[in-house]
Structures are given as C-alpha cells and as structure tokens.
Enzyme design. Structure first.
Site, PDB file in Angstrom:
ATOM      1  NE  ARG A  57       1.760  -4.616  11.011  1.00 29.18           N
ATOM      2  CZ  ARG A  57       2.973  -4.425  10.476  1.00 29.18           C
ATOM      3  NH1 ARG A  57       4.052  -4.753  11.161  1.00 29.18           N
ATOM      4  NH2 ARG A  57       3.091  -3.904   9.284  1.00 29.18           N
ATOM      5  NE  ARG A  72      -4.886  -1.314   9.628  1.00 32.51           N
ATOM      6  CZ  ARG A  72      -3.850  -0.717   9.042  1.00 32.51           C
ATOM      7  NH1 ARG A  72      -3.925   0.505   8.619  1.00 32.51           N
ATOM      8  NH2 ARG A  72      -2.735  -1.388   8.871  1.00 32.51           N
ATOM      9  NE  ARG A  99       7.690  -2.215   6.211  1.00 33.51           N
ATOM     10  CZ  ARG A  99       6.374  -2.219   6.327  1.00 33.51           C
ATOM     11  NH1 ARG A  99       5.636  -1.688   5.370  1.00 33.51           N
ATOM     12  NH2 ARG A  99       5.809  -2.757   7.367  1.00 33.51           N
ATOM     13  NE  ARG A 148       5.935   0.024  10.011  1.00 41.93           N
ATOM     14  CZ  ARG A 148       4.823  -0.116   9.293  1.00 41.93           C
ATOM     15  NH1 ARG A 148       4.743   0.457   8.095  1.00 41.93           N
ATOM     16  NH2 ARG A 148       3.811  -0.817   9.737  1.00 41.93           N
ATOM     17  CE  LYS A 169      -2.081  -1.113   3.873  1.00 39.75           C
ATOM     18  NZ  LYS A 169      -1.375  -2.388   4.166  1.00 39.75           N
TER      19      LYS A 169
END
Ligand code: AP5
Length: 213
Positions: A166, A88, A127, A155, A13
């Site tokens: 998640r 969400r 990531r 992160r 996203k």
C-alpha cells in the site's frame, strides 16, 4: 465545505475525517469503508474488489469512480462532503474534476496529512477498530476502553506485507496526483506526526483561513 483528505496509509485520514464530519456537519465518504462494506455484503463490486484489497493493490479505477460519483449524487452531499481515500490516481482525479465541473460544484480544499513511511507500519499494525461504532483505536497510542477490548477487530489488509504494498502504491500512484491540486491552489499540507488533537486544529485552522482568504 467540500474537501478531500489525502495521505499515505495510516496517515490518520479516517481518524481526522470522522472528527471533521462531525465538526462541519457533512458526510464522511471513505472509499476504503465503502469497499469493505461491499466485500462484507458479498456484492458484485465486493467480489471484484476483495483480492485487490487483501494484496494492498488499488481497486480498478472504473469500479471506484462509478461508486464515488453515485455516492456524491445522494442528497446528504448537497451541503458538502469529505472524501477520504479518493482520488488515488490521476484518472480518478480527472473523473472527479469533470463530475464536479458538470454539477458546478467547486472543491474548497485538498488536505494532505503528511507522515513519513517510518511511522506507518507501527500505526497500521497497531490499529484496531470497533465494528459497532467504527471508532478507530491504536493498541498503544489510543487503546480501546476495557469494556470493548474483546470486540475490536484488525483489518484484513493490515498485515506487514500488504502495508508495504500500500505504501508503494501511494508513492507510485497517489503522490503524483498532488501537483494537480497544487496547481489549482487547493493543496494544504499538515504535519500528521503531531497528536490527533493538534492535527485536527491544524486542519480546521487552515480550512477556516482558506475560506476567509
Ligand atoms: P483505505 O481504507 O482508504 O486505507 P488507506 O488509505 O491505506 O488508509 P488507512 O485506512 O489504512 O489509514 P488512515 O489514513 O485512514 O489512518 P487511520 O486514521 O485509520 O483503503 C484500503 C484499500 O481499499 C486500498 O488499499 C485499496 O485496495 C482500496 N481502495 C480504497 N480507496 C481506493 C481508491 N480510491 N482507488 C482504488 N482502490 C481503493 O489511522 C491509522 C492508525 O494510526 C490508527 O490506529 C489510529 O488510531 C492511529 N493514528 C491516527 N492519527 C494518529 C496520530 N496523529 N498519532 C498517532 N496515532 C495516530
């Protein structure tokens, strides 16, 4: 163009939203980025959100809805916007629907970037992002250039444990929102496993076709 990007954690996203924002000349509104900025700045909102985010839980609806509605009222959203990571939950979708209806602003599309769970862990644990530019990299699929390799960061919620939480939240809370938009004829699905350039072409192609249609 007023659109929502939806998808599992790591679906791409943020990667696509940055490109779409540049392509259409509209702001990229990422609730994850806004909440991380609030945490970093130590605001009241950030203090409340921090523990939820680290655990991979959703931040309570009332906090996130107020933050987004305030952001959508800013002048740069007049021409359009890309919402990334919001709504969400069903209450978030309904609150957004009410706010847009009151402002007489119709949504153009809701784009689902579809990626199976098996691909997600690899994407998220690899990531890295550049704190200076916000550019998103991946250690294997899109490595940062050597001159910035020392400054890229991972992160806090990109641990295997938080990612599993998640993903579970996505299936339990966010997937059930999709029929809300499907029933309105707004939902567009794209294959998120393709190369980022192909995903971008699929999204812009579908959006342009929807606007002509
Ligand atoms: P948020 O920041 O929104 O995280 P997320 O939804 O889990 O999504 P990610 O940012 O992890 O992934 P992405 O889809 O943007 O993928 P990316 O492009 O980076 O939210 C974080 C937290 O904030 C939530 O857990 C919650 O606590 C809170 N929160 C946020 N919004 C909320 C809300 N509305 N309500 C309540 N709480 C909220 O890509 C991932 C990796 O894959 C990168 O390394 C990238 O380089 C790579 N990649 C991307 N595309 C491809 C591709 N096509 N092929 C190969 N690799 C690719």
């Amino acid at each position: 163009m007023r659109m929502i990007l939806v998808g599992a954690p790591g679906a791409g996203k943020g990667t696509q939203a940055k490109r779409l924002a540049a392509h259409y000349g509209i702001p990229h509104i990422s609730t994850g980025d806004m909440l991380r900025a609030a945490v970093a700045a130590g605001t009241e909102l950030g203090k409340k959100a921090d523990a939820y985010m680290r655990a991979g839980d959703l931040v309570p609806d009332d906090l996130v809805i107020a933050m987004v509605i305030e952001r959508l009222g800013q002048p740069d959203c007049a021409k359009g916007f890309i919402l990334d990571g919001f709504p969400r939950t069903r209450p978030q979708a309904e609150a957004l629907d009410r706010a847009l209806a009151e402002a007489k602003i119709p949504l153009d599309a809701v784009v689902l970037i579809d990626v199976p769970d098996e691909a997600i862990l690899d994407r998220i644990t690899g990531r890295r992002s550049d704190p200076e530019t916000g550019t998103i990299y991946h250690v294997r699929f899109n490595p940062p250039p050597p001159e910035i390799a020392d400054r890229v960061v991972q992160r806090k919620d990109d641990t295997a444990e938080a990612v599993r939480a998640r993903i579970a939240k996505y299936h339990a809370e966010t997937e059930p929102v999709l029929p809300f938009y499907e029933d309105k004829g707004l939902l567009i699905r794209v294959d998120g496993l393709a190369h980022p350039d192909e995903v971008f072409a699929a999204i812009t192609g579908a959006l342009d076709a929807a606007r002509k249609g």
